[in-house]
Design a protein around this motif. Structure first.
Motif, PDB file in Angstrom:
ATOM      1  N   VAL A 160       4.710  -5.365  10.596  1.00 48.26           N
ATOM      2  CA  VAL A 160       6.005  -4.722  10.361  1.00 48.26           C
ATOM      3  C   VAL A 160       5.817  -3.272   9.918  1.00 48.26           C
ATOM      4  CG1 VAL A 160       8.068  -4.756   8.909  1.00 48.26           C
ATOM      5  CG2 VAL A 160       7.174  -6.883   9.853  1.00 48.26           C
ATOM      6  N   ALA A 219       8.195  -3.942   4.747  1.00 46.75           N
ATOM      7  CA  ALA A 219       6.931  -4.606   5.081  1.00 46.75           C
ATOM      8  C   ALA A 219       6.544  -5.605   3.995  1.00 46.75           C
ATOM      9  CB  ALA A 219       5.833  -3.563   5.269  1.00 46.75           C
ATOM     10  N   ALA A 262       8.893  -8.613   4.310  1.00 45.64           N
ATOM     11  CA  ALA A 262       8.557  -9.448   5.465  1.00 45.64           C
ATOM     12  C   ALA A 262       7.288 -10.256   5.202  1.00 45.64           C
ATOM     13  CB  ALA A 262       8.388  -8.576   6.706  1.00 45.64           C
TER      14      ALA A 262
END
Length: 618
Positions: free
Chosen positions: A33, A161, A164
């Motif tokens: 990500v 990020a 995720a």
């Protein structure tokens, strides 16, 4: 059990630590990500940077020409630049109010600096000539305007990020703990039971993979044995039917009695099936708590902007939260009754929850906002209590608490901060309401009726452990619900959500701590907030980590000894809201609340050492 039964004891090797795949998957998702977002941003910057730089230079040139014209007008009036009053404040004000300009300097005809807003100003030069006098205005253009905005974008990308990766790792961890490990325990129990002569197989709860295949194969083998026993029993019944003198029956009994003593064939375990079905409720609860807590970064600061009449400003962000907590408790009491077993009522309250949250988008009145938050709290409390009391979850209480804290106080605030920065607070409420309405059928529908609900604990008085747990939760709740939303998270939703997530991460990672250690952490948080530090924003994040450490450590230490832990947590939240409202009314800092809670913990802990231990004491 025969002496050689140990030979049949199954052995399952664990080739890798259980946390390793969680860590690897979380890191891979976070890197993918983050790298993908970085490449997209770099591509966008590469295409837009020349245009932005040209726009910045053009804007700086326009400002320079206008300011140079003002100085030329002064020279034309015969006013020497060296005697012109307020030149430096004027230049500084222009530089601060012009985003295209970094600094400005006024030079005389010989190049000496008359006035400057910064050292070593270099940039575009604009000549000034009037009344026989020459001078030069130097304008240093600002770096492209996008550089400022990109700092927030990079922070948002890092948070995305992290979110995720954490969610991916958390999903793997909780799938393992909620499905794989219980299924493995059931399979091993079946194997041990068969080795002991008990031919019964529990539902595995998993439908794919080697474990599911092994469970199905074992069930088929057991079914073959049960079928053979049924045939044997039917044959024995036939023999007894034609046995007129009982001699054949006695011979059959000689064959059947050792088998009946050695082997058991219990009926299907319906209770185990209910527990297996109830395991999926944990995910529904996590979704419900996550949707509910996603509004935490918005509620207090939204209440302040409604400008209530007749209510002190100090209590404006607190009253909606207190009313919402009371409504949630009433909803939980209703959901724990027989009404919570009605599937239609469950779906209706789940939809009402989404409608109340989404309708905040159109809310302009403080009283209406309180009513909407009460509706959201009432419906969420009803659904949560109905799910908890309707099914017996095949999950340990601490694992369920970890799942709910992760969903409600880590993932949800980070996500709320991200979309709050992207679409704003009011639109965030609307988006959250739409998602809740869409998710309502998944939360409330599809569960078969079950009377295997969790039973209430025996009634008992509030104990010392409950008081300690409530005191540890008190400052953390006040920080999450009020201090952060009206502080660092008022205009910066990402910082507010990130601070809440940091507090939750500290609580999840905290080991079990003694009450005195938790009190020390709260006192350290109070000191960090109260003492002057070079970077005030850092002190807030440090205090959040310390308060999360105290709350998580106390919960893990006390929860098993507390008589009514969930009531203690609710009382702690209510106390935190009431006390922070009183402190704001008295214009006292939040540090006093954390220090007071720590002193109460110390006093209760010391008082408990001088009295005999009672049931429920920590």
């Amino acid at each position: 059990m025969p002496p050689d039964a140990a030979v049949h004891e199954p052995h399952v090797s664990d080739p890798m630590p259980s946390w390793l795949p969680v860590l690897l998957i979380g890191m891979v998702v976070a890197l993918v990500v983050g790298l993908g977002g970085y490449l997209f941003l770099q591509a966008g910057l590469h295409r837009s940077a020349p245009t932005l730089e040209q726009a910045t230079r053009t804007g700086a040139a326009a400002v320079g020409q206008a300011v140079a014209g003002q100085f030329a007008h002064a020279l034309a009036l015969g006013i020497p630049l060296a005697e012109l009053p307020g030149v430096e404040p004027y230049l500084r004000r222009i530089a601060e109010n012009s985003p295209q300009v970094e600094g400005m300097a006024l030079l005389d005809a010989d190049g000496r600096t008359i006035s400057s807003t910064m050292q070593g100003t270099e940039g575009t030069r604009f000549p000034i000539s009037a009344g026989g006098t020459r001078a030069t205005l130097v304008v240093a253009p600002e770096t492209p305007l996008i550089d400022r905005a990109m700092r927030r974008v990079w922070i948002a990308l890092a948070a995305t990020a992290l979110l995720a990766g954490a969610v991916a790792g958390g999903l793997v961890a909780f799938v393992t703990r909620l499905h794989q490990e219980p299924a493995q325990r059931r399979f091993l129990a079946d194997m041990r039971g068969i080795a002991d002569g008990i031919f019964a197989v529990q539902p595995s709860g998993v439908y794919r993979g080697p474990l599911a295949d092994a469970a199905r194969a074992l069930a088929q083998c057991v079914e073959g044995v049960r079928a053979a026993r049924r045939n044997l029993v039917e044959a024995a019944a036939t023999i007894r039917a034609i046995d007129f003198d009982g001699s054949l029956g006695r011979r059959v009994d000689v064959i059947l009695q050792p088998i009946d003593r050695r082997y058991a064939f219990p009926e299907t375990d319906d209770d185990a099936s209910a527990r297996t079905q109830g395991s999926s409720v944990a995910w529904r609860l996590a979704l419900l708590f996550g949707l509910y807590a996603a509004a935490f970064p918005y509620v207090a600061n939204f209440a302040i902007d409604r400008e209530p009449e007749g209510i002190a400003a100090a209590w404006a962000p607190v009253l909606p939260l207190l009313a919402e907590l009371a409504a949630a408790c009433l909803g939980a009491l209703a959901g724990a009754t027989r009404a919570g077993r009605n599937g239609g009522a469950l779906l209706a309250f789940a939809l009402l929850f989404g409608v109340c949250v989404g309708a905040t988008y159109w809310c302009r009145d403080y009283g209406v906002f309180i009513a909407l938050r009460c509706g959201a709290g009432l419906s969420a409390g009803f659904v949560a209590a109905a799910l908890l009391c309707r099914y017996r979850l095949d999950i340990r209480p601490r694992e369920l608490a970890t799942l709910l804290i992760f969903a409600a106080l880590f993932a949800a605030p980070l996500l709320a901060g991200l979309y709050g920065e992207a679409i704003g607070r009011r639109s965030g409420f609307l988006l959250l309401g739409i998602v809740t309405v869409v998710a309502a059928p998944f939360i409330a529908v599809g569960m078969g009726a079950s009377e295997n609900g969790a039973t209430a604990r025996a009634a008992s008085r509030f104990g010392r452990g409950d008081v300690l747990l409530g005191m540890a939760v008190l400052p953390a709740a006040a920080m999450i619900l009020v201090e952060l939303p009206i502080g660092v998270g008022f205009d910066d939703y990402l910082s507010g959500g990130g601070a809440i997530a940091l507090l939750a991460a500290a609580a999840l990672a905290a080991p079990a701590l003694s009450p005195l250690a938790c009190a020390a952490a709260m006192l350290a948080a109070a000191a960090v907030l109260h003492l002057p530090v070079p970077y005030p924003g850092v002190s807030v994040f440090a205090a959040c980590a310390l308060l999360g450490l105290a709350a998580g450590g106390m919960f893990k230490q006390i929860v098993d000894a507390a008589n009514r832990p969930w009531i203690a947590i609710a009382v702690g939240v209510a106390g935190g809201l009431a006390l922070i409202g009183a402190l704001r009314h008295a214009e006292l800092p939040f540090a006093y609340l954390a220090a007071a809670a720590a002193l109460v913990v110390i006093a209760v802990n010391l008082a408990g050492r001088h009295r005999p231990a009672t049931a429920g004491a920590a």
